[in-house]
Design an enzyme around this catalytic site. Structure first.
Site, PDB file in Angstrom:
ATOM      1  CG  HIS A  91     -22.755 -45.583  15.545  1.00 54.09           C
ATOM      2  ND1 HIS A  91     -24.364 -45.403  15.495  1.00 54.09           N
ATOM      3  CD2 HIS A  91     -22.693 -44.979  16.682  1.00 54.09           C
ATOM      4  CE1 HIS A  91     -24.764 -44.976  16.445  1.00 54.09           C
ATOM      5  NE2 HIS A  91     -23.866 -44.597  17.241  1.00 54.09           N
ATOM      6  CG  ASP A 109     -29.834 -46.625  14.584  1.00 53.85           C
ATOM      7  OD1 ASP A 109     -28.821 -45.882  14.008  1.00 53.85           O
ATOM      8  OD2 ASP A 109     -30.891 -46.465  14.047  1.00 53.85           O
TER       9      ASP A 109
END
Length: 413
Positions: free
Chosen positions: A385, A389
């Site tokens: 992450h 995204d």
């Protein structure tokens, strides 16, 4: 009689020490020159050490799981010679025989232990050479099976399936029968490949903030295409879903280059890789290994089928080369027939994503207001992450879904 000290040679990888992951002999055994004596694991490979002389093993450098420094004495032999024995100096490079290699991941070896005091001499016996992984040896020991009684595979190595066959044919003797009471607790030391796996997985989870996404894919048309291709494959190996999924990945990557990337978190640099070097997670007797399909984007489905099969067999037999087990840019892990509804695979650091297809099953679906039976496969992805995204991961999987649900697009260049 004279003593010969065999010092652990420098195997040319710039390492300081190696871990003992298995002994083929024990103190007191008579050993011939070039017989295997121990398996040593480095940061990169598992190396089979062979005896440099013929004689009796009178001292060993430690137990399984211990570290031995390069140049330190690994074994001491009593040889049938009164001549002065030429013992290499500590740290000097000794001739290295051909080794069976298994690549491993990063690990920092602890300092080597000191040698134990030599035990009293034991009766010497001529042992039959037995080829088996430490995991197979541990299982045989737990079942009280003498590996000398087990018929090995065609390549001479005993595997778990050979133990299964032995148990099946010796059921009457009590092997493999259900226990009538609880067995004793067992303490197992985490060593070798299993320790490397534990360290790598812990580092990945510690450094990478994972998130996972799962999508349902209708592969009815893909399975029909695969059946047609297999019917016309001739002498080529049978096609599985995996090569078709690899083609879909390679077709989608140009639109989502961040999925095929490596993240150096210390330098704060993401490198988008131009070629797709796809790691294929493979279960072996020793543990999980990840052989790499180089330049997967340049291979057709039949070439991918052959290369995946070749690498998987090399990994399972311990014949994979170090360069075949490193350098992946994206990893694909599949539980195959075990399936499951979804997976949350752990990223193979420093990669930023890992894909996990699940088992194909028949399920009812609604099409144009009517219920129909379709072949459905769930596809899971885990991403880093910090650099990927959730929106981009979902779009990437949706693009894979488009290719897999309309398989003609896989070949429409």
């Amino acid at each position: 009689m004279a003593l010969y000290s065999f010092k652990l040679p420098d195997i040319g990888e710039g390492i300081a020490a190696a871990e003992i992951v298995g002994w083929h002999v024990k103190v007191g055994d008579r050993i011939e020159e070039d017989d295997p004596i121990a398996d040593m694991m480095t940061d990169k490979a598992t190396v089979e050490m062979t005896a440099p002389v013929s004689g009796v093993l009178v001292r060993a450098a430690g137990d399984v799981g211990d570290q031995v420094a390069i140049g330190a004495v690994l074994a001491v032999f009593e040889i049938d010679s009164a001549d002065e024995v030429d013992v290499p100096e500590a740290g000097a490079a000794a001739p290295v025989p051909e080794y069976a290699l298994q690549s491993q991941k990063e690990a920092t070896p602890p300092p080597a232990p000191s040698l134990p005091a030599p035990p009293p001499p034991a009766d010497t016996v001529q042992r039959k050479r037995i080829w088996a992984s430490p995991a197979v040896r541990d299982r045989a020991r737990a079942l009280a099976i003498d590996l000398a009684d087990v018929k090995p595979d065609t390549d001479g190595r005993i595997r778990h399936r050979d133990l299964d066959t032995f148990l099946a044919y010796n059921a009457a003797s009590g092997y493999g029968t259900a226990a009538t009471s609880a067995s004793a607790d067992e303490t197992i030391r985490v060593i070798g490949l299993r320790r490397r796996i534990a360290e790598n997985m812990a580092a990945s989870k510690r450094h990478i903030p994972h998130f996972s996404y799962v999508e349902e894919i209708d592969v009815t048309k893909l399975e029909a295409l695969r059946a047609d291709l297999n019917a016309e494959r001739g002498q080529r190996p049978k096609l599985s879903v995996l090569p078709l999924l690899v083609v879909a990945i390679c077709r989608a990557i140009p639109q989502f280059p961040m999925m095929n990337a490596l993240y150096d978190d210390e330098a704060g640099i993401v490198t988008r890789k131009g070629a797709v070097h796809l790691g294929i997670a493979t279960q072996t007797d020793a543990g999980l290994m990840v052989p790499v399909v180089r330049n997967a984007q340049a291979l057709n489905i039949w070439q991918l089928t052959q290369e995946i099969a070749r690498l998987a067999e090399a990994a399972r037999s311990g014949k994979a080369k170090p360069e075949e087990l490193s350098g992946s840019t994206l990893t694909l892990t599949s539980l195959g027939a075990l399936g499951g509804i979804a997976t949350t695979p752990v990223i193979n650091r420093p990669e930023v994503a890992i894909l996990g297809p699940n088992k194909i099953v028949e399920r009812p679906v609604v099409r144009d207001g009517r219920v129909a039976i379709a072949q459905i496969m769930n596809l899971s992805i885990s991403c880093d992450h910090r650099v990927v995204d959730g929106w981009d991961a979902a779009r990437f999987v949706q693009e894979l879904k488009r290719f897999l649900e309309t398989p003609a697009l896989l070949f429409a260049f």
